[in-house]
Write a protein that holds these residues in place. Structure first.
Motif, mmCIF file in Angstrom:
data_model
loop_
_atom_site.group_PDB
_atom_site.id
_atom_site.type_symbol
_atom_site.label_atom_id
_atom_site.label_comp_id
_atom_site.label_asym_id
_atom_site.label_seq_id
_atom_site.Cartn_x
_atom_site.Cartn_y
_atom_site.Cartn_z
ATOM 1 N N ASN A 1 0.840 -1.195 0.000
ATOM 2 C CA ASN A 1 0.000 0.000 0.000
ATOM 3 C C ASN A 1 0.880 1.251 0.000
ATOM 4 O OD1 ASN A 1 0.776 -0.835 2.688
ATOM 5 N ND2 ASN A 1 -0.407 0.933 3.418
ATOM 6 N N SER A 2 0.295 2.410 -0.304
ATOM 7 C CA SER A 2 1.043 3.672 -0.350
ATOM 8 C C SER A 2 0.871 4.436 0.962
ATOM 9 C CB SER A 2 0.558 4.543 -1.512
ATOM 10 O OG SER A 2 0.808 3.902 -2.753
ATOM 11 N N VAL A 3 1.933 5.127 1.351
ATOM 12 C CA VAL A 3 1.922 5.952 2.560
ATOM 13 C C VAL A 3 2.341 7.374 2.179
ATOM 14 C CG1 VAL A 3 2.969 6.349 4.818
ATOM 15 C CG2 VAL A 3 2.456 4.015 4.075
ATOM 16 N N PHE A 4 1.507 8.352 2.552
ATOM 17 C CA PHE A 4 1.835 9.749 2.250
ATOM 18 C C PHE A 4 2.529 10.387 3.451
ATOM 19 C CE2 PHE A 4 0.672 14.316 2.244
ATOM 20 C CZ PHE A 4 1.333 14.683 1.071
ATOM 21 N N ILE A 5 3.708 10.957 3.206
ATOM 22 C CA ILE A 5 4.452 11.659 4.248
ATOM 23 C C ILE A 5 4.296 13.161 4.020
ATOM 24 C CG2 ILE A 5 6.726 12.105 5.238
ATOM 25 C CD1 ILE A 5 7.523 9.294 4.594
ATOM 26 N N ASP A 6 3.613 13.793 4.952
ATOM 27 C CA ASP A 6 3.365 15.227 4.859
ATOM 28 C C ASP A 6 4.357 15.959 5.762
ATOM 29 O OD1 ASP A 6 2.256 17.674 4.295
ATOM 30 O OD2 ASP A 6 0.610 17.463 5.733
ATOM 31 N N VAL A 7 5.385 16.539 5.153
ATOM 32 C CA VAL A 7 6.435 17.217 5.915
ATOM 33 C C VAL A 7 6.014 18.673 6.138
ATOM 34 C CG1 VAL A 7 8.867 17.853 5.994
ATOM 35 C CG2 VAL A 7 8.163 15.730 4.858
ATOM 36 N N GLN A 8 5.872 19.056 7.383
ATOM 37 C CA GLN A 8 5.521 20.436 7.699
ATOM 38 C C GLN A 8 6.780 21.259 7.950
ATOM 39 O OE1 GLN A 8 2.685 20.452 10.921
ATOM 40 N NE2 GLN A 8 1.013 19.791 9.582
ATOM 41 N N TYR A 9 6.760 22.512 7.457
ATOM 42 C CA TYR A 9 7.925 23.382 7.612
ATOM 43 C C TYR A 9 7.483 24.835 7.603
ATOM 44 C CZ TYR A 9 7.346 23.228 2.514
ATOM 45 O OH TYR A 9 6.827 23.261 1.237
ATOM 46 N N GLY A 10 8.313 25.660 8.206
ATOM 47 C CA GLY A 10 8.030 27.088 8.278
ATOM 48 C C GLY A 10 8.230 27.775 6.941
ATOM 49 N N PRO A 11 7.767 29.033 6.813
ATOM 50 C CA PRO A 11 7.872 29.772 5.555
ATOM 51 C C PRO A 11 9.311 29.910 5.056
ATOM 52 C CG PRO A 11 6.368 30.872 7.059
ATOM 53 C CD PRO A 11 7.043 29.801 7.852
ATOM 54 N N LYS A 12 9.463 29.757 3.743
ATOM 55 C CA LYS A 12 10.754 29.929 3.080
ATOM 56 C C LYS A 12 10.548 30.769 1.819
ATOM 57 C CE LYS A 12 12.295 25.228 4.284
ATOM 58 N NZ LYS A 12 12.824 23.963 3.716
ATOM 59 N N HIS A 13 11.639 31.382 1.350
ATOM 60 C CA HIS A 13 11.645 32.112 0.074
ATOM 61 C C HIS A 13 10.477 33.111 0.017
ATOM 62 C CE1 HIS A 13 14.360 28.842 -0.744
ATOM 63 N NE2 HIS A 13 13.385 27.964 -0.787
ATOM 64 N N THR A 14 10.346 33.926 1.032
ATOM 65 C CA THR A 14 9.260 34.902 1.110
ATOM 66 C C THR A 14 9.668 36.191 0.396
ATOM 67 O OG1 THR A 14 8.628 33.974 3.247
ATOM 68 C CG2 THR A 14 7.714 36.111 2.688
ATOM 69 N N PHE A 15 8.835 36.663 -0.521
ATOM 70 C CA PHE A 15 9.145 37.889 -1.258
ATOM 71 C C PHE A 15 7.860 38.603 -1.672
ATOM 72 C CE2 PHE A 15 8.984 34.376 -4.216
ATOM 73 C CZ PHE A 15 8.266 34.854 -5.292
ATOM 74 N N VAL A 16 8.004 39.883 -2.082
ATOM 75 C CA VAL A 16 6.872 40.738 -2.454
ATOM 76 C C VAL A 16 6.914 41.022 -3.952
ATOM 77 C CG1 VAL A 16 5.763 42.989 -2.117
ATOM 78 C CG2 VAL A 16 6.786 41.793 -0.178
ATOM 79 N N ILE A 17 5.739 40.958 -4.603
ATOM 80 C CA ILE A 17 5.610 41.265 -6.022
ATOM 81 C C ILE A 17 4.646 42.445 -6.171
ATOM 82 C CG2 ILE A 17 5.003 40.387 -8.304
ATOM 83 C CD1 ILE A 17 5.400 37.568 -7.193
ATOM 84 N N PRO A 18 5.078 43.591 -6.769
ATOM 85 C CA PRO A 18 4.173 44.723 -6.987
ATOM 86 C C PRO A 18 3.472 44.620 -8.343
ATOM 87 C CG PRO A 18 6.403 45.390 -7.496
ATOM 88 C CD PRO A 18 6.482 43.929 -7.090
ATOM 89 N N SER A 19 2.219 45.075 -8.394
ATOM 90 C CA SER A 19 1.478 45.124 -9.654
ATOM 91 C C SER A 19 0.679 46.420 -9.714
ATOM 92 C CB SER A 19 0.534 43.914 -9.768
ATOM 93 O OG SER A 19 -0.203 43.985 -10.984
ATOM 94 N N PRO A 20 0.976 47.315 -10.686
ATOM 95 C CA PRO A 20 2.006 47.188 -11.724
ATOM 96 C C PRO A 20 3.403 47.429 -11.142
ATOM 97 C CG PRO A 20 0.968 49.331 -11.868
ATOM 98 C CD PRO A 20 0.208 48.573 -10.818
ATOM 99 N N PRO A 21 4.438 46.920 -11.832
ATOM 100 C CA PRO A 21 5.801 47.147 -11.362
ATOM 101 C C PRO A 21 6.284 48.540 -11.740
ATOM 102 C CG PRO A 21 5.826 45.846 -13.369
ATOM 103 C CD PRO A 21 4.380 46.044 -13.009
ATOM 104 N N GLY A 22 7.396 48.967 -11.170
ATOM 105 C CA GLY A 22 7.994 50.248 -11.517
ATOM 106 C C GLY A 22 7.376 51.407 -10.765
ATOM 107 N N GLU A 23 7.568 52.622 -11.319
ATOM 108 C CA GLU A 23 7.075 53.832 -10.671
ATOM 109 C C GLU A 23 5.545 53.878 -10.692
ATOM 110 O OE1 GLU A 23 8.786 57.221 -12.504
ATOM 111 O OE2 GLU A 23 10.801 56.874 -11.714
#
Length: 211
Positions: A63-85
């Motif tokens: 049978n199959s076993v699912f391993i759900d690995v929990q972890y804290g936030p990584k690679h956090t960044f902000v994206i503006p829309s629209p970009p630029g001035e």
């Protein structure tokens, strides 16, 4: 949880038995007769595992076993829309992205200004002013940990004011008056020069008639 350990054992009623381990249906390189151990567990170990027992008489999958690995936030960044001035009076939407399990909750901050009292993945600023320009960042948090994004600079450009328009109009009017004055001076100078040329000619013809 990330950083812990887990061991998978494959048991089969067969003699002899050779075991093959699979993750997400892809075979893993592992000693056929040993349990499969993840130590330490990391986020990339998340997936579905199974084993297969086989010998010269046949094979059988587990049978199959699912391993759900929990972890804290990584690679956090902000994206503006629209970009630029962003022009003053316009609007901009900031989106926070983070890799986390379970999914992260987001809080928005302005550098040196504290929390902007906005929660959620997206933060929209409407009818923006130059005072709202500056560095923004988001905080991603779940039950395991938290992480702040890097700073994102929001550049708000002021629109031309009425006083600036008035100054531009006055400057344009001054240039026009100056140009007209120059043309008038040139016209008067040429007219005077023509008059000075005609005076000697008229005098010469008068002298001839007297003779």
């Amino acid at each position: 949880m990330e950083g812990g350990s887990v061991t998978l054992r494959c048991i089969s009623d067969a003699n002899p038995a050779v075991y093959t381990w699979f993750k997400d249906n892809q075979p893993l390189l592992w000693e056929p007769r040993r349990p499969y151990t993840l130590d330490p567990v990391c986020s990339k170990d998340r997936g579905t595992y199974r084993c297969q027992a086989e010998n010269q008489y046949g094979y059988l999958g587990s049978n199959s076993v699912f391993i759900d690995v929990q972890y804290g936030p990584k690679h956090t960044f902000v994206i503006p829309s629209p970009p630029g001035e962003i022009m003053e009076g316009g609007s901009v939407t900031l989106s926070c992205s983070s890799d986390a399990n379970p999914a992260a909750d987001y809080t928005w901050f302005r550098e040196h200004g504290g929390s902007v009292e906005e929660l959620g993945e997206n933060y929209t600023i409407s009818n923006i002013t130059t005072e709202l320009g500056g560095n923004y960042y988001c905080e991603a948090r779940n039950a395991v940990g938290l992480q702040n994004s890097t700073l994102m600079f929001l550049n708000v450009t002021a629109t031309p004011s009425s006083s600036s328009s008035g100054t531009t109009t006055v400057a344009a009017g001054t240039v026009a008056v100056l140009l007209a004055s120059i043309l008038l001076i040139i016209f008067l100078w040429m007219r005077r020069k023509r008059a000075s040329r005609k005076a000697p000619d008229q005098g010469g013809r008068s002298d001839t008639r007297q003779e």
